[in-house]
Design a protein around this motif. Sequence first.
Motif, PDB file in Angstrom:
ATOM      1  N   ASP A 179       2.619  15.631  11.614  1.00  0.00           N
ATOM      2  CA  ASP A 179       3.483  14.523  11.238  1.00  0.00           C
ATOM      3  C   ASP A 179       2.845  13.223  11.711  1.00  0.00           C
ATOM      4  N   ILE A 180       3.483  12.124  11.364  1.00  0.00           N
ATOM      5  CA  ILE A 180       3.030  10.801  11.779  1.00  0.00           C
ATOM      6  C   ILE A 180       3.796  10.427  13.040  1.00  0.00           C
ATOM      7  N   ARG A 181       3.076  10.062  14.087  1.00  0.00           N
ATOM      8  CA  ARG A 181       3.722   9.772  15.365  1.00  0.00           C
ATOM      9  C   ARG A 181       3.506   8.315  15.725  1.00  0.00           C
ATOM     10  N   ILE A 182       4.570   7.689  16.126  1.00  0.00           N
ATOM     11  CA  ILE A 182       4.501   6.285  16.512  1.00  0.00           C
ATOM     12  C   ILE A 182       5.381   6.072  17.741  1.00  0.00           C
ATOM     13  N   THR A 183       4.859   5.327  18.679  1.00  0.00           N
ATOM     14  CA  THR A 183       5.601   4.984  19.886  1.00  0.00           C
ATOM     15  C   THR A 183       6.125   3.560  19.722  1.00  0.00           C
ATOM     16  N   VAL A 184       7.457   3.414  19.723  1.00  0.00           N
ATOM     17  CA  VAL A 184       8.082   2.128  19.436  1.00  0.00           C
ATOM     18  C   VAL A 184       8.898   1.676  20.643  1.00  0.00           C
ATOM     19  N   PRO A 185       8.524   0.578  21.296  1.00  0.00           N
ATOM     20  CA  PRO A 185       9.353   0.039  22.386  1.00  0.00           C
ATOM     21  C   PRO A 185      10.726  -0.364  21.858  1.00  0.00           C
ATOM     22  N   ILE A 186      11.735  -0.264  22.705  1.00  0.00           N
ATOM     23  CA  ILE A 186      13.096  -0.574  22.278  1.00  0.00           C
ATOM     24  C   ILE A 186      13.218  -2.030  21.842  1.00  0.00           C
ATOM     25  N   SER A 187      12.393  -2.922  22.433  1.00  0.00           N
ATOM     26  CA  SER A 187      12.445  -4.329  22.051  1.00  0.00           C
ATOM     27  C   SER A 187      11.915  -4.561  20.646  1.00  0.00           C
TER      28      SER A 187
ATOM     29  N   PRO B 274       4.284 -12.124  26.802  1.00  0.00           N
ATOM     30  CA  PRO B 274       3.826 -11.031  25.934  1.00  0.00           C
ATOM     31  C   PRO B 274       4.801  -9.860  25.941  1.00  0.00           C
ATOM     32  N   GLU B 275       5.093  -9.334  24.747  1.00  0.00           N
ATOM     33  CA  GLU B 275       6.051  -8.254  24.600  1.00  0.00           C
ATOM     34  C   GLU B 275       5.333  -6.933  24.350  1.00  0.00           C
ATOM     35  N   PRO B 276       6.001  -5.809  24.617  1.00  0.00           N
ATOM     36  CA  PRO B 276       5.403  -4.501  24.296  1.00  0.00           C
ATOM     37  C   PRO B 276       5.133  -4.389  22.798  1.00  0.00           C
ATOM     38  N   VAL B 277       4.114  -3.613  22.467  1.00  0.00           N
ATOM     39  CA  VAL B 277       3.677  -3.473  21.082  1.00  0.00           C
ATOM     40  C   VAL B 277       3.756  -2.001  20.679  1.00  0.00           C
ATOM     41  N   ALA B 278       4.193  -1.729  19.468  1.00  0.00           N
ATOM     42  CA  ALA B 278       4.249  -0.361  18.956  1.00  0.00           C
ATOM     43  C   ALA B 278       2.843   0.172  18.728  1.00  0.00           C
ATOM     44  N   GLU B 279       2.671   1.484  18.961  1.00  0.00           N
ATOM     45  CA  GLU B 279       1.364   2.117  18.813  1.00  0.00           C
ATOM     46  C   GLU B 279       1.485   3.292  17.846  1.00  0.00           C
ATOM     47  N   LEU B 280       0.644   3.268  16.806  1.00  0.00           N
ATOM     48  CA  LEU B 280       0.583   4.362  15.842  1.00  0.00           C
ATOM     49  C   LEU B 280      -0.531   5.311  16.261  1.00  0.00           C
ATOM     50  N   GLU B 281      -0.195   6.577  16.480  1.00  0.00           N
ATOM     51  CA  GLU B 281      -1.182   7.541  16.965  1.00  0.00           C
ATOM     52  C   GLU B 281      -2.311   7.703  15.960  1.00  0.00           C
ATOM     53  N   GLY B 282      -3.528   7.661  16.470  1.00  0.00           N
ATOM     54  CA  GLY B 282      -4.695   7.764  15.613  1.00  0.00           C
ATOM     55  C   GLY B 282      -5.161   6.442  15.063  1.00  0.00           C
ATOM     56  N   TYR B 283      -4.423   5.373  15.353  1.00  0.00           N
ATOM     57  CA  TYR B 283      -4.799   4.049  14.856  1.00  0.00           C
ATOM     58  C   TYR B 283      -4.802   3.019  15.966  1.00  0.00           C
ATOM     59  N   GLY B 284      -3.608   2.762  16.545  1.00  0.00           N
ATOM     60  CA  GLY B 284      -3.499   1.748  17.580  1.00  0.00           C
ATOM     61  C   GLY B 284      -2.283   0.862  17.340  1.00  0.00           C
ATOM     62  N   PRO B 285      -2.325  -0.392  17.794  1.00  0.00           N
ATOM     63  CA  PRO B 285      -1.171  -1.287  17.669  1.00  0.00           C
ATOM     64  C   PRO B 285      -0.892  -1.660  16.224  1.00  0.00           C
ATOM     65  N   VAL B 286       0.393  -1.711  15.876  1.00  0.00           N
ATOM     66  CA  VAL B 286       0.814  -2.092  14.522  1.00  0.00           C
ATOM     67  C   VAL B 286       1.872  -3.177  14.621  1.00  0.00           C
ATOM     68  N   PRO B 287       2.003  -4.014  13.586  1.00  0.00           N
ATOM     69  CA  PRO B 287       3.031  -5.064  13.588  1.00  0.00           C
ATOM     70  C   PRO B 287       4.435  -4.484  13.629  1.00  0.00           C
ATOM     71  N   PRO B 288       5.410  -5.260  14.097  1.00  0.00           N
ATOM     72  CA  PRO B 288       6.792  -4.751  14.187  1.00  0.00           C
ATOM     73  C   PRO B 288       7.348  -4.255  12.865  1.00  0.00           C
ATOM     74  N   VAL B 289       7.011  -4.923  11.749  1.00  0.00           N
ATOM     75  CA  VAL B 289       7.572  -4.511  10.458  1.00  0.00           C
ATOM     76  C   VAL B 289       7.108  -3.099  10.107  1.00  0.00           C
ATOM     77  N   VAL B 290       5.860  -2.757  10.437  1.00  0.00           N
ATOM     78  CA  VAL B 290       5.358  -1.410  10.167  1.00  0.00           C
ATOM     79  C   VAL B 290       6.045  -0.401  11.074  1.00  0.00           C
ATOM     80  N   ALA B 291       6.195  -0.758  12.344  1.00  0.00           N
ATOM     81  CA  ALA B 291       6.831   0.148  13.300  1.00  0.00           C
ATOM     82  C   ALA B 291       8.263   0.469  12.888  1.00  0.00           C
ATOM     83  N   ARG B 292       9.017  -0.541  12.504  1.00  0.00           N
ATOM     84  CA  ARG B 292      10.422  -0.300  12.132  1.00  0.00           C
ATOM     85  C   ARG B 292      10.515   0.502  10.851  1.00  0.00           C
ATOM     86  N   ALA B 293       9.584   0.277   9.909  1.00  0.00           N
ATOM     87  CA  ALA B 293       9.614   1.025   8.650  1.00  0.00           C
ATOM     88  C   ALA B 293       9.332   2.508   8.889  1.00  0.00           C
ATOM     89  N   LEU B 294       8.347   2.805   9.741  1.00  0.00           N
ATOM     90  CA  LEU B 294       8.043   4.200  10.034  1.00  0.00           C
ATOM     91  C   LEU B 294       9.161   4.867  10.827  1.00  0.00           C
TER      92      LEU B 294
END
Length: 636
Positions: free
Chosen positions: A397-405, A423-443
């Motif tokens: 599956d696709i795994r993403i770590t999304v901070p609550i903020s 500076p705020e925490p940033v979402a991380e997509l496994e196998g890629y790295g940091p992604v913008p908030p819009v991508v994190a919320r969509a996933l």
Amino acid sequence: MLDWWAFGLPKYQPEPANWPELKLAELLPERGALGDYLEDLPPGERLATLLDTLDPADVDDFSLVEVVAAFKRMEAWSAAKAARAAATLAERSSVNPTWPTIVAGRATGECVVGPELAMRLRVSKQAAVKLVACGHAFGTAFEPTGQALEEGLIDFPRAQAIVTTLHDLPAEVAVTAQLEVLDKAPGRTLRQVQQDLARAVIAVDPDSADARHLAARKKRCVNRPQPMEDGMARMSAVLPAADAIALDTALEAAARSAKNSGDRRTLDQLRADSLALMGHTALSLGHIGPYPAPSCTCDCRERCDCRSSSAGGTAPVDGTAPAAEAPPPASGAAPGDSTAPAAGAPPPAGTALTSGSASPVQSAPRLADGPPHPGHRLPGGGLPMVRLGMLGGGRSDIRITVPISVLLPGPRDPGVTAVDRVPEPVAELEGYGPVPPVVARALSAGGVWRRLVTDATGTQVLDVGRTRYQPPTAIADHVRERDGTCIVPSCSVPARNCDLDHIHEWQDGGVTSADNLGPACTGDHAIKSIGAFTVAYASDRTYAWTTPTGHGYLRRPDGTIITLPRRTAEGLRTKGKEAVRSGRPVDASLVDAVLAEVSAGTDVGGRWAPRGEATGQPWPGLEHAPAWSGGDEPPF
């Protein structure tokens, strides 16, 4: 012995120390004069000194183009020198450790120069190995290519293309094709040189073209995503030409079909979205390939009424139809007829229609252990269905770590600038790295939530001692989520594609615990097991590595690499070897102390020297010891 005056020659006068300034003062006033001078100046110390002296702001347009070309010639010259030095290093005994001869079945002469250089250069192991291979080649049959590179006539990508294309061919074919291409390579682009190579190889040895294709086909691969800016990534593939054309044709047909239906996306966007759909569909259904469906009852190959009920050809492997809007009923079926199968739905369990027969027969779904080899299909022209396996002990599956903020963003003050904002925490997509908030919320909105195993509840067992070698699922998940990628410096293979390696080896008394485990890709795991490298960890999971040549590196939790001073690396290496002999792991506090000193007194370049050297306790065992001695236990 005759003196210079006997020949009527002028007396030799050495150049003054400020010759670069004098030469520039002579050339700069005349437009283009510097460019004419640089154009014929070969790369080397003289050109480097002159380029280092000039100020580009003082140079006219014509000459500035030649300045850029001169720097690129120096780059090629340096690349040739670096490749030759790398090849020399590869011959040294320190990077060619051997297994003790008393161990049956162990190979000898396993070169670790790739990982050694990868850590220092911050490149992939594959790039380091290619650099070494080119250096070897420049000293043998590909000496003309190496000479052209050193003279700045071609750049390193073109030289590397010549070597990698020809080095596996018979010597007479490689040498002849090299000379055929090299003459005009200085005036050709990389793409043109690659085409010239393919043409020359076939022209020189047409009888072996089929065998070469079969050998090249074994190197087919799809490279892992390479991160780009703004949440984008690049993927590339090396495929047999027929398979590449098939994929391209499918993407083009899907894009043009959507375009003809009024879709406002560009063809490039539609092709990209169609390719992404293939991946998302496979992850959703749990398999690649069509779901076994009834075949045509009239044995035709065109779309017809008897096949309309199975035109979709896909369904989840558990036999349940996907939740989607129901398509129109099949042709010939009355509206509301509950007995007519919907498009895309699987046939009734255990039934199928055979070609030329209208009656259903019992047939099991046609599964395959893997995708067909190039040019092969299943009997009867069918395509196989390949189930997706597990990755890192879990479902694919696709795994993403999304901070609550990020998931639940609060109101923002428009008056706060980027300079003033914390500076705020940033979402991380496994196998890629940091992604913008819009991508994190969509996933996250459509994803499967998984709790990270961090022992926050106090109910997870993260240490099973020496009761078992393989870690239980809780420990495995925790370690992979904690480290994210392979823990070897310069390696970025995702953790779920890695083995779980005992930092302090199991055979040396290591335990199976979250602290003593770290992800290591298959290649790095094997290299570490040789015993040529040592590794220890800090309390924040900074990993301290030492190499056979005496270098040392800190790999920070975010992947940043810090080069350690030689003396510090020697001390850590001594401690690592002592840990193997004593059966006790290196204490994390030791690496914490090194990390604290580095953080206080060095930059990322690692030019730090130990502070308080006169009064501090010296590192033990500064002598250069081999990877192991005759009395040591085999390091595997």
